[in-house]
Design a protein around this motif. Structure first.
Motif, PDB file in Angstrom:
ATOM      1  N   GLY A 142       1.721  40.296   0.165  1.00  0.00           N
ATOM      2  CA  GLY A 142       1.849  40.764   1.532  1.00  0.00           C
ATOM      3  C   GLY A 142       0.897  41.922   1.749  1.00  0.00           C
ATOM      4  N   LEU A 143       0.311  42.005   2.938  1.00  0.00           N
ATOM      5  CA  LEU A 143      -0.711  43.003   3.215  1.00  0.00           C
ATOM      6  C   LEU A 143      -0.368  43.777   4.475  1.00  0.00           C
ATOM      7  N   ASP A 144      -0.313  45.091   4.342  1.00  0.00           N
ATOM      8  CA  ASP A 144      -0.221  46.010   5.477  1.00  0.00           C
ATOM      9  C   ASP A 144      -1.467  46.879   5.404  1.00  0.00           C
ATOM     10  N   SER A 145      -2.242  46.931   6.484  1.00  0.00           N
ATOM     11  CA  SER A 145      -3.495  47.681   6.398  1.00  0.00           C
ATOM     12  C   SER A 145      -3.887  48.274   7.735  1.00  0.00           C
ATOM     13  N   ASN A 146      -4.680  49.325   7.647  1.00  0.00           N
ATOM     14  CA  ASN A 146      -5.391  49.893   8.775  1.00  0.00           C
ATOM     15  C   ASN A 146      -6.734  50.334   8.195  1.00  0.00           C
ATOM     16  N   VAL A 147      -7.730  49.469   8.310  1.00  0.00           N
ATOM     17  CA  VAL A 147      -9.014  49.662   7.646  1.00  0.00           C
ATOM     18  C   VAL A 147     -10.116  49.786   8.692  1.00  0.00           C
ATOM     19  N   LEU A 148     -11.022  50.718   8.463  1.00  0.00           N
ATOM     20  CA  LEU A 148     -12.195  50.902   9.316  1.00  0.00           C
ATOM     21  C   LEU A 148     -13.424  50.428   8.556  1.00  0.00           C
ATOM     22  N   ILE A 149     -14.244  49.617   9.213  1.00  0.00           N
ATOM     23  CA  ILE A 149     -15.483  49.130   8.624  1.00  0.00           C
ATOM     24  C   ILE A 149     -16.623  49.720   9.454  1.00  0.00           C
ATOM     25  N   LYS A 150     -17.430  50.567   8.822  1.00  0.00           N
ATOM     26  CA  LYS A 150     -18.552  51.240   9.481  1.00  0.00           C
ATOM     27  C   LYS A 150     -19.850  50.759   8.847  1.00  0.00           C
ATOM     28  N   GLY A 151     -20.953  51.335   9.278  1.00  0.00           N
ATOM     29  CA  GLY A 151     -22.251  50.974   8.722  1.00  0.00           C
ATOM     30  C   GLY A 151     -22.789  49.730   9.394  1.00  0.00           C
ATOM     31  N   SER A 152     -22.857  48.637   8.620  1.00  0.00           N
ATOM     32  CA  SER A 152     -23.321  47.354   9.140  1.00  0.00           C
ATOM     33  C   SER A 152     -22.700  46.245   8.301  1.00  0.00           C
ATOM     34  N   PHE A 153     -22.830  45.004   8.765  1.00  0.00           N
ATOM     35  CA  PHE A 153     -22.344  43.879   7.966  1.00  0.00           C
ATOM     36  C   PHE A 153     -23.141  43.762   6.668  1.00  0.00           C
ATOM     37  N   LEU A 154     -24.415  44.124   6.714  1.00  0.00           N
ATOM     38  CA  LEU A 154     -25.264  44.060   5.532  1.00  0.00           C
ATOM     39  C   LEU A 154     -24.909  45.149   4.516  1.00  0.00           C
ATOM     40  N   LYS A 155     -24.551  46.345   5.004  1.00  0.00           N
ATOM     41  CA  LYS A 155     -24.168  47.468   4.131  1.00  0.00           C
ATOM     42  C   LYS A 155     -22.907  48.122   4.698  1.00  0.00           C
ATOM     43  N   PRO A 156     -21.750  47.483   4.506  1.00  0.00           N
ATOM     44  CA  PRO A 156     -20.523  48.042   5.084  1.00  0.00           C
ATOM     45  C   PRO A 156     -20.021  49.266   4.326  1.00  0.00           C
ATOM     46  N   ILE A 157     -19.391  50.170   5.069  1.00  0.00           N
ATOM     47  CA  ILE A 157     -18.694  51.323   4.513  1.00  0.00           C
ATOM     48  C   ILE A 157     -17.237  51.149   4.932  1.00  0.00           C
ATOM     49  N   ILE A 158     -16.362  50.996   3.953  1.00  0.00           N
ATOM     50  CA  ILE A 158     -14.968  50.654   4.231  1.00  0.00           C
ATOM     51  C   ILE A 158     -14.074  51.831   3.867  1.00  0.00           C
ATOM     52  N   SER A 159     -13.184  52.188   4.796  1.00  0.00           N
ATOM     53  CA  SER A 159     -12.227  53.262   4.545  1.00  0.00           C
ATOM     54  C   SER A 159     -10.901  52.896   5.213  1.00  0.00           C
ATOM     55  N   GLY A 160      -9.853  53.588   4.836  1.00  0.00           N
ATOM     56  CA  GLY A 160      -8.564  53.354   5.465  1.00  0.00           C
ATOM     57  C   GLY A 160      -7.464  53.167   4.449  1.00  0.00           C
ATOM     58  N   ASN A 161      -6.407  52.510   4.867  1.00  0.00           N
ATOM     59  CA  ASN A 161      -5.221  52.320   4.039  1.00  0.00           C
ATOM     60  C   ASN A 161      -4.907  50.841   3.881  1.00  0.00           C
ATOM     61  N   ILE A 162      -4.579  50.465   2.652  1.00  0.00           N
ATOM     62  CA  ILE A 162      -4.161  49.095   2.347  1.00  0.00           C
ATOM     63  C   ILE A 162      -2.901  49.191   1.498  1.00  0.00           C
ATOM     64  N   GLY A 163      -1.861  48.493   1.929  1.00  0.00           N
ATOM     65  CA  GLY A 163      -0.634  48.407   1.149  1.00  0.00           C
ATOM     66  C   GLY A 163      -0.373  46.949   0.792  1.00  0.00           C
ATOM     67  N   MET A 164      -0.041  46.701  -0.481  1.00  0.00           N
ATOM     68  CA  MET A 164       0.265  45.345  -0.927  1.00  0.00           C
ATOM     69  C   MET A 164       1.691  45.322  -1.454  1.00  0.00           C
ATOM     70  N   LYS A 165       2.381  44.207  -1.186  1.00  0.00           N
ATOM     71  CA  LYS A 165       3.743  44.048  -1.690  1.00  0.00           C
ATOM     72  C   LYS A 165       3.957  42.612  -2.125  1.00  0.00           C
ATOM     73  N   ASN A 166       4.956  42.424  -2.976  1.00  0.00           N
ATOM     74  CA  ASN A 166       5.256  41.098  -3.524  1.00  0.00           C
ATOM     75  C   ASN A 166       3.993  40.452  -4.088  1.00  0.00           C
ATOM     76  N   PHE A 167       3.310  41.193  -4.938  1.00  0.00           N
ATOM     77  CA  PHE A 167       2.013  40.805  -5.478  1.00  0.00           C
ATOM     78  C   PHE A 167       2.200  39.820  -6.630  1.00  0.00           C
ATOM     79  N   PHE A 168       1.435  38.734  -6.610  1.00  0.00           N
ATOM     80  CA  PHE A 168       1.479  37.734  -7.671  1.00  0.00           C
ATOM     81  C   PHE A 168       0.055  37.332  -8.029  1.00  0.00           C
ATOM     82  N   VAL A 169      -0.265  37.361  -9.319  1.00  0.00           N
ATOM     83  CA  VAL A 169      -1.552  36.883  -9.807  1.00  0.00           C
ATOM     84  C   VAL A 169      -1.290  35.985 -10.996  1.00  0.00           C
TER      85      VAL A 169
END
Length: 180
Positions: A142-169
């Motif tokens: 499960g994913l709860d997030s508030n992420v900002l993507i700046k820069g460009s698609f070619l060179k993205p700068i990603i910041s913010g919050n990501i929460g994961m729950k009920n994680f299975f790998v």
């Protein structure tokens, strides 16, 4: 789906393409995606003019999706509403909202250049998810997030919050050399 224009064989010459389509365009993308993308239903309208050079094309047009349902990898997106504007060297996401099978929500809004960050305008895309279940061949969470993507698609700068729950790998491989 209508595609008119020319794609030059010489990379020094410019592209000149006009693309026009409806939901069948998204069905075509699904057929070309090796089962990673499937457009199930909805209304779509695509208009695009593509110019520039093959290694750095620019696009002008839009993609509109209403009451859409699609599957990306093993993830269903329902009630998809999207308005995307291709404005030469940037993508503006006016609206992108969907829910998944477990009522998780996902949304994107904002503008980001394709190739390089524009100095005057610090543009960004905001990606928000709430209880959104992501499923893959060997992963589920499960994913709860508030992420900002700046820069460009070619060179993205990603910041913010990501929460994961009920994680299975699942780390098992499909080869016969598994050792127990």
């Amino acid at each position: 789906v209508n595609l008119l224009g020319s794609i030059p064989l010489n990379s020094k010459n410019e592209l000149d393409l006009r693309l026009k389509g409806d939901q069948r365009f998204l069905e075509l993308v699904g057929n070309l995606s090796n089962k990673n993308f499937l457009f199930k239903k909805g209304n779509a309208n695509l208009r695009m003019l593509i110019k520039g050079f093959i290694d750095k094309p620019i696009a002008n047009g839009f993609l509109y999706i209403n009451e859409g349902e699609l599957e990306i990898l093993d993830n269903n997106l329902n009630n998809l509403e999207a308005t995307l504007i291709f404005d030469f060297d940037q993508l503006e996401i006016k609206n992108f909202k969907a829910i998944n099978d477990k009522n998780g929500k996902i949304s994107l809004i904002g503008t980001l250049p394709f190739y390089k960050e524009l100095e005057k305008d610090k543009k960004l895309i905001n990606f928000i998810s709430e209880n959104f279940q992501l499923v893959g061949n060997n992963i589920s969470f499960g994913l709860d997030s508030n992420v900002l993507i700046k820069g460009s698609f070619l060179k993205p700068i990603i910041s913010g919050n990501i929460g994961m729950k009920n994680f299975f790998v699942n780390f098992k491989t499909n080869n016969n050399n598994d050792s127990s």
